[in-house]
Design a protein around this motif. Structure first.
Motif, PDB file in Angstrom:
ATOM      1  N   GLY A   1       0.664  -1.229  -0.022  1.00 10.95           N
ATOM      2  CA  GLY A   1      -0.082   0.143  -0.274  1.00 10.95           C
ATOM      3  C   GLY A   1       0.986   1.227  -0.035  1.00 10.95           C
TER       4      GLY A   1
ATOM      5  N   ASP B   1       2.061  10.210  -1.958  1.00  7.62           N
ATOM      6  CA  ASP B   1       2.667   9.662  -0.661  1.00  7.62           C
ATOM      7  C   ASP B   1       3.434  10.732  -0.355  1.00  7.62           C
TER       8      ASP B   1
ATOM      9  N   TYR C   1       1.701   5.282  -2.989  1.00  4.86           N
ATOM     10  CA  TYR C   1       0.283   5.313  -3.500  1.00  4.86           C
ATOM     11  C   TYR C   1       0.222   6.439  -4.461  1.00  4.86           C
TER      12      TYR C   1
ATOM     13  N   THR D   1      -1.180   5.127   4.186  1.00  2.05           N
ATOM     14  CA  THR D   1      -2.162   5.015   2.947  1.00  2.05           C
ATOM     15  C   THR D   1      -3.534   5.135   3.304  1.00  2.05           C
TER      16      THR D   1
END
Length: 241
Positions: A112, A196, A115, A138
């Motif tokens: 995850g 991110d 992202y 995430t």
């Protein structure tokens, strides 16, 4: 590693040197990725220095561009120490690096991390596991751009392109230069849909630190190709420029 060593032996490079070179580059790449991750989020780590060596930071992954810089630094040192042909060695390892990166991005998707931005496109991926949010912040329950899979696909394509070039290369450095350009261009544009934290920003937020590094990679690759392909040749004495 197996592909890289196999490519190395085809160019007359000792297999043991290639294996040792590869292991060192991998380890220094991991360290470099972690260092750049910490540098990009230094405002937090400066206030919480004990977190630098915490289990949470160790689990947080790293920044690939930092890993590439760390790997290149280790490569330069090892090649000089063992008198290996520099550009030929880089050519041998470039396809394997692209393939390893593709596999690594599948791992990013599974975890995850790395992202993308929220999206309404049909390919949007929704993460629901709280572990992903705990380890990588995430967003849960929101369709996101699957940037990890996009990059994995790009790097897998790069692997096949680089292997094609390797079998037909006309000068040492050609495969490595192609890798730097292909990856640099792809990563620069993928940054626009990444969401991110931990990639830094430069020039007042005009671009991320990773985009700046990507531009440098493209320029470096272009220079290697230009210089090594014989575009620049000595001008005979008395000739008119």
């Amino acid at each position: 590693m197996w592909i890289s060593v196999r490519n190395s032996t085809k160019q007359g490079i000792d297999a043991d040197d290639a294996w040792n070179f590869g292991v060192l580059v991998v380890l220094c790449g991991i360290i470099g990725a972690k260092i750049l991750y910490i540098v990009n989020d230094w405002s937090y780590y400066a206030s919480h220095p004990s977190e630098i060596f915490s289990w949470g930071t160790m689990q947080a992954g790293g920044v690939f561009s930092g890993g590439l810089i760390g790997a290149l630094a280790a490569a330069v040192w090892y090649i000089r120490k063992h008198r290996m042909p520099a550009l030929a060695t880089c050519d041998a390892f470039a396809p394997g690096l692209a393939l390893g990166h593709a596999i690594g991005r599948v791992g990013c998707f599974a975890a995850g991390c790395c992202y993308g931005k929220p999206t309404q496109h049909f390919w949007g991926v929704t993460f629901t596991n709280p572990v992903a949010n705990l380890n990588s912040s995430t967003p849960l329950g929101v369709p996101l751009e699957p940037t990890q899979l996009f990059e994995a696909a790009v790097e897998l394509a790069n692997f096949f392109v680089l292997m094609w070039i390797f079998k037909r290369k006309k000068f040492d450095g050609q495969v490595f230069a192609a890798y730097l350009v292909l990856y640099g261009v792809a990563r620069y544009f993928l940054e626009f849909i990444r969401d991110d934290p931990g990639r830094g920003s430069v020039f007042g937020g005009i671009m991320t630190g990773t985009q700046l590094i990507s531009i440098c990679l493209v320029i470096t690759g272009g220079l290697i190709w230009w210089l090594r392909s014989g575009v620049i040749r000595p001008v005979p004495a008395g000739a008119v420029r």
